[in-house]
Design a protein around this motif. Structure first.
Motif, mmCIF file in Angstrom:
data_model
loop_
_atom_site.group_PDB
_atom_site.id
_atom_site.type_symbol
_atom_site.label_atom_id
_atom_site.label_comp_id
_atom_site.label_asym_id
_atom_site.label_seq_id
_atom_site.Cartn_x
_atom_site.Cartn_y
_atom_site.Cartn_z
ATOM 1 N N UNK A 118 0.841 -1.203 0.000
ATOM 2 C CA UNK A 118 0.000 0.000 0.000
ATOM 3 C C UNK A 118 0.872 1.248 0.000
ATOM 4 N N UNK A 119 1.921 1.241 0.822
ATOM 5 C CA UNK A 119 2.794 2.415 0.855
ATOM 6 C C UNK A 119 3.518 2.605 -0.471
ATOM 7 N N UNK A 120 4.135 1.540 -0.956
ATOM 8 C CA UNK A 120 4.945 1.649 -2.162
ATOM 9 C C UNK A 120 4.107 1.978 -3.406
ATOM 10 N N UNK A 121 2.934 1.372 -3.508
ATOM 11 C CA UNK A 121 2.143 1.484 -4.737
ATOM 12 C C UNK A 121 1.107 2.609 -4.701
ATOM 13 N N UNK A 178 -7.194 -0.479 -0.615
ATOM 14 C CA UNK A 178 -6.187 0.253 -1.379
ATOM 15 C C UNK A 178 -5.596 -0.620 -2.486
ATOM 16 N N UNK A 179 -5.268 -1.858 -2.151
ATOM 17 C CA UNK A 179 -4.617 -2.720 -3.142
ATOM 18 C C UNK A 179 -5.527 -3.039 -4.319
ATOM 19 N N UNK A 180 -6.813 -3.263 -4.048
ATOM 20 C CA UNK A 180 -7.744 -3.613 -5.121
ATOM 21 C C UNK A 180 -8.124 -2.393 -5.949
ATOM 22 N N UNK A 181 -8.300 -1.252 -5.287
ATOM 23 C CA UNK A 181 -8.877 -0.093 -5.972
ATOM 24 C C UNK A 181 -7.911 1.045 -6.281
ATOM 25 N N UNK A 182 -6.719 1.042 -5.678
ATOM 26 C CA UNK A 182 -5.810 2.169 -5.882
ATOM 27 C C UNK A 182 -4.445 1.751 -6.414
ATOM 28 N N UNK A 183 -4.302 0.468 -6.777
ATOM 29 C CA UNK A 183 -3.042 -0.015 -7.344
ATOM 30 C C UNK A 183 -3.356 -0.955 -8.511
ATOM 31 N N UNK A 184 -2.314 -1.423 -9.172
ATOM 32 C CA UNK A 184 -2.510 -2.389 -10.266
ATOM 33 C C UNK A 184 -2.286 -3.826 -9.795
ATOM 34 N N UNK A 185 -2.395 -4.047 -8.483
ATOM 35 C CA UNK A 185 -2.194 -5.394 -7.938
ATOM 36 C C UNK A 185 -3.485 -6.025 -7.436
ATOM 37 N N UNK A 186 -4.610 -5.512 -7.895
ATOM 38 C CA UNK A 186 -5.888 -6.047 -7.437
ATOM 39 C C UNK A 186 -6.077 -7.516 -7.748
ATOM 40 N N UNK A 187 -5.368 -7.994 -8.794
ATOM 41 C CA UNK A 187 -5.540 -9.400 -9.168
ATOM 42 C C UNK A 187 -5.019 -10.352 -8.102
ATOM 43 N N UNK A 188 -4.214 -9.858 -7.177
ATOM 44 C CA UNK A 188 -3.803 -10.696 -6.048
ATOM 45 C C UNK A 188 -5.032 -11.248 -5.332
ATOM 46 N N UNK A 189 -6.104 -10.459 -5.295
ATOM 47 C CA UNK A 189 -7.348 -10.870 -4.653
ATOM 48 C C UNK A 189 -8.329 -11.444 -5.672
ATOM 49 N N UNK A 190 -8.543 -10.712 -6.750
ATOM 50 C CA UNK A 190 -9.617 -11.070 -7.672
ATOM 51 C C UNK A 190 -9.319 -12.301 -8.519
ATOM 52 N N UNK A 191 -8.040 -12.643 -8.679
ATOM 53 C CA UNK A 191 -7.697 -13.818 -9.490
ATOM 54 C C UNK A 191 -7.890 -15.119 -8.729
ATOM 55 N N UNK A 192 -8.063 -15.037 -7.418
ATOM 56 C CA UNK A 192 -8.306 -16.229 -6.603
ATOM 57 C C UNK A 192 -9.811 -16.365 -6.393
ATOM 58 N N UNK A 193 -10.370 -17.496 -6.787
ATOM 59 C CA UNK A 193 -11.831 -17.654 -6.789
ATOM 60 C C UNK A 193 -12.455 -17.364 -5.426
#
Length: 220
Positions: A118-121, A178-193
């Motif tokens: 969250x801090x870095x991205x 923050x990770x899902x909506x404010x970075x490009x790493x949301x797939x960490x969550x959304x790619x897992x069923x």
């Protein structure tokens, strides 16, 4: 009518938003009191009396004061057990123990890598701070391993501590938002069923929608 509790800090803070979500789940009246950290208000003597480490949030309920967001949330659930979401922190020793173990997992396994990301991205670019690509890669790998454990667990139960939404799930909302909506790493969550299904459920709760609304209002 009960005196509203006081929460000190900006709604944009992940730790402050955790407390706000808990208060809203429990239908506890509160006042959010601004702390201008850019001006160093969190380091002033009067603030250090209620938060000796000079961080946010700080919390006051009549004549008591607390700090550390997860402890504040546990207190809110215990003191206001009979109002709002009565099962948020469990209603028996086993339920509480299950919630506590996943709260510990959040604090010790999920929060460190997700907070770093969250801090870095999300925050470093806003603060004109150069991103540390090594830290991003390392923490993304760490978080992926944690979410793999969650994926298995959430294939067995609807929520982390069982089949009811609890404080364990709520505590994940701030960093995940923050990770899902404010970075490009949301797939960490959304790619897992299962993790993706869980995220959709917990982030759509009215309490969290209100918190996000408060954050958007402050950032507008």
């Amino acid at each position: 009518m009960a005196t509203p509790v006081n929460v000190y800090g900006p709604a944009m803070s992940t730790a402050v938003s955790r407390v706000l979500a808990c208060l809203l789940e429990k239908n506890v009246d509160f006042q959010l009191i601004s702390v201008n950290m850019a001006k160093g208000e969190h380091k002033k003597p009067e603030y250090l009396k209620i938060q000796p480490f000079g961080q946010v949030p700080a919390f006051e309920d009549e004549d008591i004061s607390l700090f550390e967001s997860r402890s504040i949330c546990r207190y809110i659930c215990e003191k206001y057990a009979d109002q709002g979401n009565k099962g948020l922190y469990g209603t028996n020793p086993l339920a509480k123990a299950s919630i506590d173990q996943w709260l510990e997992a959040e604090g010790q396994s999920f929060s460190p890598p997700s907070s770093a990301l969250v801090f870095q991205l999300a925050f470093a670019p806003r603060m004109k701070i150069k991103q540390d690509q090594v830290a991003i890669k390392q923490n993304e790998e760490k978080l992926s391993k944690v979410l793999d454990v969650y994926e298995k667990r959430l294939g067995e139960t609807q929520f982390l501590a069982g089949d009811e939404f609890s404080l364990a799930d709520l505590s994940h909302l701030p960093n995940a938002q923050y990770l899902v909506n404010a970075t490009d790493r949301g797939e960490l969550f959304t790619s897992r069923e299962n993790v993706g299904r869980w995220w959709d459920e917990i982030s759509s709760r009215d309490s969290w929608k209100k918190v996000v609304g408060m954050q958007q209002q402050k950032s507008a």
